[in-house]
Scaffold this motif. Structure first.
Motif, PDB file in Angstrom:
ATOM      1  N   GLU A  17      45.236  34.572  61.006  1.00 44.08           N
ATOM      2  CA  GLU A  17      44.135  35.196  60.319  1.00 44.08           C
ATOM      3  C   GLU A  17      44.154  36.510  59.763  1.00 44.08           C
ATOM      4  OE1 GLU A  17      39.579  35.417  61.915  1.00 44.08           O
ATOM      5  OE2 GLU A  17      41.062  35.709  63.340  1.00 44.08           O
ATOM      6  N   ASP A  18      44.833  37.316  60.571  1.00 43.32           N
ATOM      7  CA  ASP A  18      44.915  38.553  60.136  1.00 43.32           C
ATOM      8  C   ASP A  18      45.552  38.521  58.711  1.00 43.32           C
ATOM      9  OD1 ASP A  18      43.762  39.609  62.382  1.00 43.32           O
ATOM     10  OD2 ASP A  18      45.813  40.158  63.524  1.00 43.32           O
ATOM     11  N   LYS A  19      46.596  37.674  58.490  1.00 49.53           N
ATOM     12  CA  LYS A  19      47.348  37.797  57.203  1.00 49.53           C
ATOM     13  C   LYS A  19      46.289  37.522  56.081  1.00 49.53           C
ATOM     14  CE  LYS A  19      51.134  38.090  54.537  1.00 49.53           C
ATOM     15  NZ  LYS A  19      51.198  39.179  53.986  1.00 49.53           N
ATOM     16  N   ILE A  20      45.690  36.320  56.396  1.00 52.23           N
ATOM     17  CA  ILE A  20      44.784  35.728  55.351  1.00 52.23           C
ATOM     18  C   ILE A  20      43.587  36.689  55.174  1.00 52.23           C
ATOM     19  CG2 ILE A  20      42.710  34.265  55.065  1.00 52.23           C
ATOM     20  CD1 ILE A  20      44.420  32.080  56.723  1.00 52.23           C
ATOM     21  N   ALA A  21      43.338  37.682  56.002  1.00 50.71           N
ATOM     22  CA  ALA A  21      42.183  38.729  55.875  1.00 50.71           C
ATOM     23  C   ALA A  21      42.992  39.887  55.168  1.00 50.71           C
ATOM     24  CB  ALA A  21      41.750  39.334  57.152  1.00 50.71           C
ATOM     25  N   GLU A  22      44.170  40.186  55.218  1.00 51.50           N
ATOM     26  CA  GLU A  22      44.904  41.223  54.610  1.00 51.50           C
ATOM     27  C   GLU A  22      44.946  40.783  52.886  1.00 51.50           C
ATOM     28  OE1 GLU A  22      48.757  42.227  55.866  1.00 51.50           O
ATOM     29  OE2 GLU A  22      48.126  42.518  57.732  1.00 51.50           O
ATOM     30  N   LEU A  23      45.264  39.413  52.580  1.00 45.16           N
ATOM     31  CA  LEU A  23      45.196  38.786  51.247  1.00 45.16           C
ATOM     32  C   LEU A  23      44.112  38.960  50.555  1.00 45.16           C
ATOM     33  CD1 LEU A  23      47.822  35.819  52.077  1.00 45.16           C
ATOM     34  CD2 LEU A  23      48.161  37.669  50.682  1.00 45.16           C
ATOM     35  N   ALA A  24      43.055  38.486  51.311  1.00 48.55           N
ATOM     36  CA  ALA A  24      41.556  38.592  50.788  1.00 48.55           C
ATOM     37  C   ALA A  24      41.080  40.051  50.537  1.00 48.55           C
ATOM     38  CB  ALA A  24      40.752  38.138  51.833  1.00 48.55           C
ATOM     39  N   ALA A  25      41.580  40.733  51.243  1.00 51.93           N
ATOM     40  CA  ALA A  25      41.211  42.225  51.130  1.00 51.93           C
ATOM     41  C   ALA A  25      41.778  42.693  49.715  1.00 51.93           C
ATOM     42  CB  ALA A  25      41.539  43.143  52.089  1.00 51.93           C
ATOM     43  N   ALA A  26      43.204  42.361  49.674  1.00 51.07           N
ATOM     44  CA  ALA A  26      43.948  42.852  48.447  1.00 51.07           C
ATOM     45  C   ALA A  26      43.566  42.075  47.400  1.00 51.07           C
ATOM     46  CB  ALA A  26      45.416  42.294  48.847  1.00 51.07           C
ATOM     47  N   ARG A  27      42.889  41.126  47.541  1.00 48.50           N
ATOM     48  CA  ARG A  27      42.283  40.330  46.032  1.00 48.50           C
ATOM     49  C   ARG A  27      41.190  41.066  45.645  1.00 48.50           C
ATOM     50  NH1 ARG A  27      39.336  35.330  45.169  1.00 48.50           N
ATOM     51  NH2 ARG A  27      40.364  34.575  43.343  1.00 48.50           N
ATOM     52  N   LEU A  28      40.523  41.849  46.397  1.00 46.46           N
ATOM     53  CA  LEU A  28      39.266  42.386  45.783  1.00 46.46           C
ATOM     54  C   LEU A  28      39.454  43.793  45.313  1.00 46.46           C
ATOM     55  CD1 LEU A  28      37.200  42.550  49.260  1.00 46.46           C
ATOM     56  CD2 LEU A  28      36.803  41.032  47.205  1.00 46.46           C
TER      57      LEU A  28
END
Length: 165
Positions: free
Chosen positions: A154-165
């Motif tokens: 979940e932390d990795k997914i949150a990082e990827l989502a934040a990087a996408r913004l």
């Protein structure tokens, strides 16, 4: 020596024949027709050379692709390829949308993947949109975080989502 003339580049002779054909438009029918026949013959010859080259290039490309495909299959299982193809479309704690063009391309993977994702602790729903290839997962945050590996995911997914913004 005999094969040298078969591989002769035909750009200059074709140019001369075409210029001659155009130049003789008003000079006389026989001369004009003669240049036209030479131009047609050179064009046919050039087309044949091009055809042989295209066949050879296609054969090399096919062999290259087959080798690359075998290498990919040797290195990756279909599950690894699918997992590596996902991108995070959106994320808020408790809800994540993943997208993969492979999900849309391989509909036979959709139901097994939904069932597999639903088997994880805390996952409430897993739904695939077959047209877009997106996977929507809703989950109970507290339950999911009880499993350290799922919390890291979940932390990795949150990082990827934040990087996408």
């Amino acid at each position: 020596m005999q094969n040298d003339w078969k591989n002769l580049p035909l750009g200059l002779p074709m140019t001369l024949a075409s210029v001659g054909t155009l130049a003789t438009l008003f000079a006389g029918k026989n001369l004009h027709a003669g240049f036209g026949v030479v131009w047609a013959a050179l064009s046919f010859w050039h087309g044949w050379q091009h055809h042989k080259k295209m066949q050879a290039d296609a054969g090399r490309l096919k062999n290259c692709c087959l080798t690359a495909k075998a290498d990919i299959h040797a290195q990756f299982t279909p599950v690894q390829v699918l997992v590596n193809s996902f991108q995070v479309d959106s994320y808020v704690p408790g809800r994540v949308r993943l997208r993969s063009s492979l999900l849309a391309a391989y509909p036979e993977w959709q139901q097994p993947l939904e069932e597999y994702v639903k088997s994880f602790t805390g996952v409430q729903t897993a739904a695939i949109n077959p047209l877009t290839g997106s996977l929507l997962i809703t989950y109970d945050i507290a339950q999911l975080r009880q499993k350290p590996k799922l919390a890291v995911l979940e932390d990795k997914i949150a990082e990827l989502a934040a990087a996408r913004l």
